[in-house]
Design a protein around this motif. Structure first.
Motif, PDB file in Angstrom:
ATOM      1  N   UNK A 277      19.525  31.194  17.007  1.00 31.25           N
ATOM      2  CA  UNK A 277      20.802  32.208  17.020  1.00 31.25           C
ATOM      3  C   UNK A 277      21.787  30.986  17.575  1.00 31.25           C
ATOM      4  N   UNK A 278      22.742  30.803  16.658  1.00 29.88           N
ATOM      5  CA  UNK A 278      23.846  30.120  16.721  1.00 29.88           C
ATOM      6  C   UNK A 278      25.064  30.563  16.949  1.00 29.88           C
ATOM      7  N   UNK A 279      25.925  29.901  18.022  1.00 33.65           N
ATOM      8  CA  UNK A 279      27.335  30.468  18.359  1.00 33.65           C
ATOM      9  C   UNK A 279      28.346  30.099  17.352  1.00 33.65           C
ATOM     10  N   UNK A 280      29.197  30.740  17.005  1.00 41.36           N
ATOM     11  CA  UNK A 280      30.386  30.268  16.246  1.00 41.36           C
ATOM     12  C   UNK A 280      31.582  30.548  16.958  1.00 41.36           C
ATOM     13  N   UNK A 281      32.235  29.300  17.031  1.00 40.13           N
ATOM     14  CA  UNK A 281      33.490  29.466  17.773  1.00 40.13           C
ATOM     15  C   UNK A 281      34.583  28.718  17.102  1.00 40.13           C
ATOM     16  N   UNK A 282      35.768  28.921  17.460  1.00 42.73           N
ATOM     17  CA  UNK A 282      37.078  28.323  16.548  1.00 42.73           C
ATOM     18  C   UNK A 282      37.073  26.852  16.874  1.00 42.73           C
ATOM     19  N   UNK A 283      37.453  26.100  15.994  1.00 42.90           N
ATOM     20  CA  UNK A 283      37.601  24.784  16.164  1.00 42.90           C
ATOM     21  C   UNK A 283      38.937  24.322  16.325  1.00 42.90           C
ATOM     22  N   UNK A 284      39.263  23.694  17.755  1.00 40.92           N
ATOM     23  CA  UNK A 284      40.408  23.225  17.983  1.00 40.92           C
ATOM     24  C   UNK A 284      40.687  21.576  18.017  1.00 40.92           C
ATOM     25  N   UNK A 285      41.652  21.436  17.365  1.00 38.43           N
ATOM     26  CA  UNK A 285      42.188  20.289  17.278  1.00 38.43           C
ATOM     27  C   UNK A 285      43.135  19.605  18.215  1.00 38.43           C
ATOM     28  N   UNK A 286      42.765  18.536  19.054  1.00 36.85           N
ATOM     29  CA  UNK A 286      43.559  18.224  20.295  1.00 36.85           C
ATOM     30  C   UNK A 286      44.235  16.694  19.941  1.00 36.85           C
ATOM     31  N   UNK A 287      45.658  16.673  20.320  1.00 34.11           N
ATOM     32  CA  UNK A 287      46.271  15.444  19.888  1.00 34.11           C
ATOM     33  C   UNK A 287      47.132  15.247  21.119  1.00 34.11           C
ATOM     34  N   UNK A 288      46.946  14.070  21.689  1.00 29.43           N
ATOM     35  CA  UNK A 288      47.635  13.518  22.948  1.00 29.43           C
ATOM     36  C   UNK A 288      49.133  13.470  22.517  1.00 29.43           C
ATOM     37  N   UNK A 289      49.956  14.017  22.993  1.00 30.47           N
ATOM     38  CA  UNK A 289      51.415  14.011  22.838  1.00 30.47           C
ATOM     39  C   UNK A 289      52.159  13.365  23.826  1.00 30.47           C
ATOM     40  N   UNK A 290      51.545  13.198  24.998  1.00 33.08           N
ATOM     41  CA  UNK A 290      52.308  12.304  25.985  1.00 33.08           C
ATOM     42  C   UNK A 290      51.097  11.956  27.166  1.00 33.08           C
TER      43      UNK A 290
END
Length: 352
Positions: A277-290
């Motif tokens: 039973x696998x969990x499906x989640x949104x994929x968030x892309x992170x980028x360092x802005x400061x």
């Protein structure tokens, strides 16, 4: 100098001498001998002149080489002074503005831990830096339990460490070394801003089985399952295994597929003979802005340098710890000590 014709002697052909030898008088023979003597003297003078000119040429070449060497030395000295001045200015500017050091800083792994206190603080992150500090050979890092002990050791600057122990030893039998103590300065993150964007065609799959299944086999199984429309999927564009968390990112070719799978939250996926039973989640892309840094000094850690290579690694570590543990020497309780022998290099990791 004589002409070329007068500088060389033309010897008579032996046959001519034999044919006309009986006709030469003693006076002619004497004159011929005198002529040969004059020619030999001219050759010797030419040889002496050439030797003198050769020595004069070599002397001029040596003088020229010495002059060029002095000019090159002067040029290199000026270039060295200019580079040292430029380096000093760069160091000064870096301390005044730590952001200028970012391009030269090594990459660091940052560990992010979610800290949730209430609904108002749900978007806050706690940043734990993982600082790597390079250590040259013949140096050590010593961390005391109390900050005031480290401060005393730094203020003393130079310490004489006993390498031979025992009250019965005579003065000549005692072995000592001198080491220098200095503070440990580094740059730490002071402010961080991260921009997060949600991918419209990617999902994050978690709850995967352990390491018993090879990575490529696992990715193939997931791609095969999620590429079928009957499972709510579609053609998979790319897949990526995240080593740090053991999760997988799947990106689909078409829009809308990811949203449908995320809405289901969980999916039964057969992998081998077992359904997971696998969990499906949104994929968030992170980028360092400061990202801002500020100079920081370790309160309890001291850098020891100038340690000679006179003992093996473990005895030297023991000698240093014994010395700096004594309150009579300005020391105190030692928490940790890391020593790098001469000729080697190491990296100290600060996790707090």
């Amino acid at each position: 100098m004589d002409s070329e014709e007068n500088s060389f002697v033309r010897l008579e052909d032996p046959q001519d001498l034999q044919d006309g030898g009986s006709e030469m008088t003693p006076e002619q023979i004497r004159q011929e001998i005198e002529r040969y003597k004059e020619l030999c003297s001219a050759v010797e003078q030419d040889n002496a002149t050439l030797q003198k000119e050769k020595e004069e040429t070599e002397r001029r070449i040596r003088q020229s080489e010495i002059f060029l060497a002095k000019e090159e030395k002067s040029r290199l000295k000026q270039e060295k002074e200019m580079l040292e001045k430029k380096l000093e200015e760069m160091r000064k500017n870096c301390w005044e503005d730590p952001m200028m050091m970012l391009p030269a800083l090594p990459e660091r792994n940052l560990v992010f831990k979610g800290l949730v206190t209430d609904k108002e603080d749900m978007n806050k992150l706690m940043l734990t830096p993982l600082i790597r500090y390079p250590l040259q050979g013949g140096s050590a890092l010593i961390t005391f339990e109390k900050a005031e002990v480290a401060q005393r050791v730094i203020e003393a600057k130079e310490h004489t460490v006993e390498l031979s122990h025992g009250e019965s030893l005579e003065e000549l039998d005692r072995c000592q070394m001198r080491v220098q103590a200095s503070p440990v300065d580094m740059l730490l993150p002071a402010a961080l801003e991260i921009g997060l964007t949600r991918s419209s065609r990617s999902i994050l799959v978690s709850g995967l089985p352990g390491r018993g299944i090879p990575e490529e086999v696992l990715l193939d199984k997931l791609e095969l399952f999620f590429s079928k429309t009957k499972n709510g999927g579609s053609e998979v564009e790319s897949r990526e295994f995240l080593d740090d968390c053991g999760q997988v990112v799947l990106t689909f070719v078409h829009d809308g597929v990811a949203e449908q799978l995320i809405a289901r939250e969980q999916v039964q996926v057969p992998i081998g003979k077992v359904k997971y039973k696998l969990k499906i989640s949104p994929y968030m892309r992170g980028e360092v802005t400061n990202l801002q840094f500020q100079p920081s000094r370790c309160a309890r850690t001291v850098l020891l340098s100038g340690i000679p290579d006179v003992l093996a690694e473990e005895p030297m570590r023991d000698a240093l710890e014994i010395h700096f543990q004594k309150e009579s020497r300005g020391g105190g309780e030692v928490d940790t000590l890391g020593y790098v022998p001469a000729g080697r290099r190491a990296v100290a990791v600060f996790s707090e």
